[in-house]
Design a protein around this motif. Structure first.
Motif, mmCIF file in Angstrom:
data_model
loop_
_atom_site.group_PDB
_atom_site.id
_atom_site.type_symbol
_atom_site.label_atom_id
_atom_site.label_comp_id
_atom_site.label_asym_id
_atom_site.label_seq_id
_atom_site.Cartn_x
_atom_site.Cartn_y
_atom_site.Cartn_z
ATOM 1 N N VAL A 170 9.555 -6.270 -4.522
ATOM 2 C CA VAL A 170 10.811 -5.542 -4.377
ATOM 3 C C VAL A 170 11.074 -4.726 -5.648
ATOM 4 N N THR A 171 11.354 -3.454 -5.486
ATOM 5 C CA THR A 171 11.830 -2.647 -6.624
ATOM 6 C C THR A 171 13.199 -2.083 -6.224
ATOM 7 N N LYS A 172 13.179 -0.985 -5.441
ATOM 8 C CA LYS A 172 14.467 -0.406 -4.999
ATOM 9 C C LYS A 172 14.884 -0.945 -3.627
ATOM 10 N N ALA A 197 10.657 -14.953 -9.341
ATOM 11 C CA ALA A 197 9.938 -15.044 -8.064
ATOM 12 C C ALA A 197 8.473 -14.671 -8.253
ATOM 13 N N LYS A 198 8.231 -13.649 -9.059
ATOM 14 C CA LYS A 198 6.844 -13.224 -9.313
ATOM 15 C C LYS A 198 6.080 -14.297 -10.088
ATOM 16 N N THR A 199 6.750 -14.861 -11.106
ATOM 17 C CA THR A 199 6.102 -15.896 -11.918
ATOM 18 C C THR A 199 5.741 -17.095 -11.046
ATOM 19 N N GLY A 206 6.324 -0.921 -17.784
ATOM 20 C CA GLY A 206 6.832 0.068 -16.822
ATOM 21 C C GLY A 206 5.793 1.128 -16.475
ATOM 22 N N TYR A 207 5.862 1.607 -15.226
ATOM 23 C CA TYR A 207 4.957 2.677 -14.781
ATOM 24 C C TYR A 207 5.577 4.035 -15.116
ATOM 25 N N PHE A 208 4.742 5.068 -15.086
ATOM 26 C CA PHE A 208 5.257 6.423 -15.307
ATOM 27 C C PHE A 208 6.388 6.717 -14.306
ATOM 28 N N ALA A 230 0.800 -1.231 0.000
ATOM 29 C CA ALA A 230 0.000 0.000 0.000
ATOM 30 C C ALA A 230 0.832 1.281 0.000
ATOM 31 N N THR A 231 2.082 1.203 0.437
ATOM 32 C CA THR A 231 2.897 2.422 0.535
ATOM 33 C C THR A 231 3.708 2.682 -0.733
ATOM 34 N N GLY A 232 3.608 1.788 -1.710
ATOM 35 C CA GLY A 232 4.386 1.962 -2.936
ATOM 36 C C GLY A 232 3.722 2.935 -3.908
ATOM 37 N N TYR A 233 4.381 3.176 -5.028
ATOM 38 C CA TYR A 233 3.832 4.093 -6.048
ATOM 39 C C TYR A 233 2.440 3.633 -6.469
ATOM 40 N N LEU A 234 2.303 2.383 -6.916
ATOM 41 C CA LEU A 234 1.003 1.893 -7.372
ATOM 42 C C LEU A 234 0.038 1.676 -6.211
ATOM 43 N N GLU A 285 3.845 6.322 9.538
ATOM 44 C CA GLU A 285 4.197 7.738 9.333
ATOM 45 C C GLU A 285 4.587 7.985 7.872
ATOM 46 N N ARG A 286 5.390 7.052 7.330
ATOM 47 C CA ARG A 286 5.798 7.195 5.921
ATOM 48 C C ARG A 286 4.579 7.021 5.004
ATOM 49 N N ALA A 287 3.694 6.094 5.395
ATOM 50 C CA ALA A 287 2.488 5.871 4.583
ATOM 51 C C ALA A 287 1.644 7.140 4.504
ATOM 52 N N THR A 329 1.418 -1.950 6.124
ATOM 53 C CA THR A 329 2.597 -1.081 6.033
ATOM 54 C C THR A 329 3.574 -1.443 7.136
ATOM 55 N N ARG A 330 4.841 -1.113 6.888
ATOM 56 C CA ARG A 330 5.806 -1.296 7.984
ATOM 57 C C ARG A 330 6.095 0.036 8.652
ATOM 58 N N ASN A 331 5.475 1.123 8.151
ATOM 59 C CA ASN A 331 5.757 2.434 8.720
ATOM 60 C C ASN A 331 4.584 3.382 8.406
HETATM 61 N N1 NAP Z 1 7.504 0.198 -11.306
HETATM 62 C C1 NAP Z 1 7.293 -0.397 -12.475
HETATM 63 O O1 NAP Z 1 7.591 0.137 -13.524
HETATM 64 C C2 NAP Z 1 6.650 -1.769 -12.483
HETATM 65 C C3 NAP Z 1 6.311 -2.345 -13.718
HETATM 66 C C4 NAP Z 1 5.671 -3.586 -13.718
HETATM 67 C C5 NAP Z 1 5.383 -4.236 -12.518
HETATM 68 N N2 NAP Z 1 5.763 -3.646 -11.344
HETATM 69 C C6 NAP Z 1 5.448 -4.351 -10.087
HETATM 70 O O2 NAP Z 1 4.346 -3.672 -9.478
HETATM 71 C C7 NAP Z 1 4.477 -3.738 -8.055
HETATM 72 C C8 NAP Z 1 4.406 -2.307 -7.501
HETATM 73 O O3 NAP Z 1 5.437 -1.539 -8.087
HETATM 74 P P1 NAP Z 1 5.770 -0.076 -7.528
HETATM 75 O O4 NAP Z 1 6.541 0.627 -8.593
HETATM 76 O O5 NAP Z 1 4.548 0.540 -6.949
HETATM 77 O O6 NAP Z 1 6.803 -0.467 -6.371
HETATM 78 P P2 NAP Z 1 7.176 0.290 -4.999
HETATM 79 O O7 NAP Z 1 6.823 1.707 -5.099
HETATM 80 O O8 NAP Z 1 8.564 -0.074 -4.657
HETATM 81 O O9 NAP Z 1 6.176 -0.436 -3.960
HETATM 82 C C9 NAP Z 1 6.418 -1.764 -3.570
HETATM 83 C C10 NAP Z 1 5.643 -2.061 -2.305
HETATM 84 O O10 NAP Z 1 6.155 -3.314 -1.789
HETATM 85 C C11 NAP Z 1 6.660 -3.093 -0.465
HETATM 86 N N3 NAP Z 1 7.906 -3.820 -0.226
HETATM 87 C C12 NAP Z 1 8.939 -4.009 -1.064
HETATM 88 N N4 NAP Z 1 9.949 -4.654 -0.453
HETATM 89 C C13 NAP Z 1 9.528 -4.857 0.816
HETATM 90 C C14 NAP Z 1 10.107 -5.478 1.956
HETATM 91 N N5 NAP Z 1 11.341 -5.983 1.928
HETATM 92 N N6 NAP Z 1 9.389 -5.531 3.099
HETATM 93 C C15 NAP Z 1 8.156 -5.003 3.155
HETATM 94 N N7 NAP Z 1 7.542 -4.396 2.108
HETATM 95 C C16 NAP Z 1 8.222 -4.332 0.965
HETATM 96 C C17 NAP Z 1 6.956 -1.614 -0.373
HETATM 97 O O11 NAP Z 1 6.957 -1.239 0.989
HETATM 98 P P3 NAP Z 1 7.817 0.043 1.466
HETATM 99 O O12 NAP Z 1 7.108 1.238 0.904
HETATM 100 O O13 NAP Z 1 7.769 -0.046 2.947
HETATM 101 O O14 NAP Z 1 9.212 -0.147 0.899
HETATM 102 C C18 NAP Z 1 5.826 -1.026 -1.198
HETATM 103 O O15 NAP Z 1 4.677 -0.939 -0.419
HETATM 104 C C19 NAP Z 1 5.811 -4.424 -7.769
HETATM 105 O O16 NAP Z 1 5.578 -5.763 -7.488
HETATM 106 C C20 NAP Z 1 6.576 -4.281 -9.072
HETATM 107 O O17 NAP Z 1 7.489 -5.326 -9.278
HETATM 108 C C21 NAP Z 1 6.362 -2.434 -11.297
#
Ligand code: NAP
Length: 295
Positions: free
Chosen positions: A88-90, A136-138, A158-160, A14-18, A41-43, A37-39
């Protein structure tokens, strides 16, 4: 806000971009949201690249580590549906611990508590990419398909948010590409969130490749970035033949970074186009970033 809908939806990631756009869209449609969420405040702070703060959008916080089996065992208790953008992304974690195992734990919790639909965000053509991240996703997508739960697997390119890498290179003066004629239709988080929720609400089991409304070659994407900056186009092409040795050397020092590079470069040399969806235009997104920052 009065909830118009009694359905409760659990959002992982929930705290990620999407994930932030998913929570905002669910809230806007009147659903109750439980957010992992794990945080907190950040959320509740603003997210990256225009993604909203979750302040006031979440009915029930599930605060903890997705790798903690005790925390996750009953995370789906009392929810009707799940949307997972967890991956996992960054972050520095191993994708097998998060994209596979943590999602699987959430699936087991969902099965135990009688969840109706599980929508999982995967990657377009991810099953063909050799990176551990996509493997891992597959592997998780396969587990989900074999579950009794009705599943919706969404495969975007890819996302914007990720296309900002091109804007950053353009700002530095030159965009480096591996394959300028390869095509992609990147998608905005708000558009993709709508698509995921629509498929979840349809309730049909399936898998969908979806992208944004505009198909670009990577050359055109770079031109779009330079246009937003009001600067002349400067693109350099690097032969993809350099990738295996570079990834091999990087792997000696940092396996995770090497794997990310394998995934990113793979996506830049293979066509990644899903069915067109949404209204957001990349040029407007780039122009907004340029306006709000010191570019
Ligand atoms: N970005 C792209 O262009 C893209 C394209 C195709 C598919 N996707 C997939 O779409 C999904 C969302 O992408 P996004 O860009 O929104 O990614 P993002 O912003 O990095 O969000 C990923 C989410 O997963 C959580 N997460 C990741 N590692 C974690 C860990 N070690 N422990 C706990 N939580 C963890 C993050 O929590 P925290 O906020 O706490 O880190 C965040 O809530 C991902 O699975 C990605 O692989 C992304």
């Amino acid at each position: 806000m009065n909830k118009t809908n009694n359905r409760t939806i659990l959002v992982a990631g929930a705290t990620g971009y999407l994930g932030r756009f998913v929570v905002a869209e669910l809230h806007q449609r009147g659903f109750k949201v439980r957010a992992i969420t794990r945080n907190r405040e950040r959320a509740e702070s603003l997210g990256p690249w225009g993604a909203p703060s979750l302040d006031g959008l979440v009915d029930d916080w599930a605060i903890g580590e997705v790798t903690n089996s005790e925390f996750i065992a009953n995370v789906a208790e009392g929810v009707d549906d799940v949307i997972s953008t967890l991956g996992v992304t960054k972050q520095k974690a191993n994708p097998w611990d998060i994209d596979y195992k943590a999602n699987l734990s959430i699936l087991h919790s969902s099965e135990k508590h009688g969840v109706k639909n599980f929508c999982f965000v995967n990657v377009i053509e991810g099953n063909k990419c050799p990176a551990q991240l996509t493997r891992a996703k597959t592997a998780f997508a396969q587990e989900l398909v074999s579950s009794q739960i009705s599943s919706q697997i969404i495969n975007p390119p890819g996302y914007f948010s990720d296309m900002t890498q091109i804007l950053q290179m353009a700002r530095k003066g030159r965009v480096f590409l591996f394959s300028p004629k390869t095509i992609i239709n990147p998608i905005h988080g708000a558009d993709l969130a709508k698509f995921c929720i629509d498929r979840l609400l349809d309730g049909n089991k399936g898998s969908w490749n979806v992208g944004g409304p505009e198909v670009f070659t990577w050359q055109e994407l770079a031109e779009c970035a330079f246009q937003a900056l009001g600067r002349p186009v400067r693109v350099a092409t690097i032969s993809p033949a350099v990738l295996p040795p570079i990834i091999g050397i990087l792997r000696l020092f940092n396996k995770r970074m090497a794997d990310t590079m394998r995934f990113v470069s793979w996506s830049m040399i293979h066509d990644c186009v899903g069915k067109s969806f949404g209204t957001h235009r990349l040029l407007n997104f780039y122009k907004d970033i340029v306006k709000k920052s010191d570019y």
